[in-house]
Structures are given as structure tokens and as C-alpha cells.
Design a protein around this motif. Structure first.
Motif, short mmCIF file in Angstrom:
data_model
loop_
_atom_site.label_atom_id
_atom_site.label_comp_id
_atom_site.label_asym_id
_atom_site.label_seq_id
_atom_site.Cartn_x
_atom_site.Cartn_y
_atom_site.Cartn_z
N ILE A 31 0.84 -1.20 0.00
CA ILE A 31 0.00 0.00 0.00
C ILE A 31 0.88 1.25 0.00
CG2 ILE A 31 -1.60 1.35 1.42
CD1 ILE A 31 -2.88 -1.39 2.22
N SER A 32 1.92 1.24 0.81
CA SER A 32 2.85 2.38 0.85
C SER A 32 3.50 2.60 -0.51
CB SER A 32 3.94 2.14 1.89
OG SER A 32 3.40 2.09 3.17
N GLU A 33 3.90 1.51 -1.17
CA GLU A 33 4.51 1.63 -2.49
C GLU A 33 3.53 2.23 -3.50
OE1 GLU A 33 6.25 -2.04 -3.84
OE2 GLU A 33 7.48 -2.22 -2.05
N GLU A 38 1.96 6.85 -6.84
CA GLU A 38 0.98 7.87 -7.21
C GLU A 38 1.52 9.26 -6.93
OE1 GLU A 38 -2.07 10.74 -7.22
OE2 GLU A 38 -0.99 10.17 -5.41
N SER A 39 2.18 9.43 -5.79
CA SER A 39 2.69 10.76 -5.44
C SER A 39 3.79 11.21 -6.40
CB SER A 39 3.19 10.79 -4.00
OG SER A 39 4.39 10.05 -3.86
N GLU A 44 -1.75 6.62 -12.15
CA GLU A 44 -2.92 7.48 -11.92
C GLU A 44 -3.51 7.21 -10.54
OE1 GLU A 44 -4.37 9.77 -14.02
OE2 GLU A 44 -2.66 9.50 -15.38
N SER A 45 -4.21 8.19 -10.00
CA SER A 45 -4.84 8.04 -8.69
C SER A 45 -5.81 6.87 -8.66
CB SER A 45 -5.58 9.32 -8.31
OG SER A 45 -4.68 10.38 -8.17
#
Length: 91
Positions: A31-33, A38-39, A44-45
Motif C-alpha cells: 500500500i505504501s509503495e 501515485e505521489s 494514476e490516482s
């Protein structure tokens, strides 16, 4: 943490608890990756949300403790898929 989740965790063996912690840690790393990708605008979001949703759904649920214990045992190779399906009532 709600009482039912705490009770479900207390019913797990040490090996099952370790497996559960490892799976949750793996999912949180993924999830962090996805958030970092995305950041940095590498994805894409909406794709990040899709990935995050998949990672959350891949974590074992504590809603039904007996099924959770059986699922973890199956993933660890303690019981067969057939035995797991019998426990959860699919066979």
C-alpha cells in the motif's frame, strides 16, 4: 480494536498470529509503495486506489475466527484446500 477482533486474535496460535502479522505487514508495504508511485505521478490516482483495494482485500479478515484460522492454516500448508473448503462449508 473491537472486542470481537481481540477475541479472534487471542484464539490464534503463535504460528497463525505470526503469519497474520507477516501478511498484514506485506500488504501495508505494498500500500505504501502504491501511494509513493501515485505521489511521484508514476501511476494514476484511480490505479493507486485499485491497487490499494486489492491489497486490503488480500489481508485475512477476523470477522469469522474459525474460517480465519482455517484460511491461515491452508496458506501455511497445514491443511489442504479441500479440508479448508469443508471447514467453510463449500464442500
Amino acid at each position: 480494536m473491537c472486542k470481537s477482533d481481540k477475541k479472534a486474535l487471542e484464539e490464534l496460535s503463535k504460528e497463525q498470529l505470526i503469519y497474520l502479522i507477516e501478511q498484514m505487514d506485506k500488504s501495508l508495504c505494498l500500500i505504501s509503495e502504491a501511494c509513493v508511485e501515485e505521489s511521484k505521478w508514476h501511476i494514476e490516482s484511480k490505479d493507486a486506489v485499485k491497487k490499494i483495494r486489492e491489497y486490503i482485500y488480500s489481508m485475512p479478515s477476523l470477522t469469522f475466527p474459525e474460517e480465519t484460522k482455517a484460511y491461515i492454516d491452508m496458506k501455511m500448508g497445514v491443511i489442504s484446500v479441500k479440508k479448508y473448503r469443508q471447514i467453510i462449508g463449500l464442500e
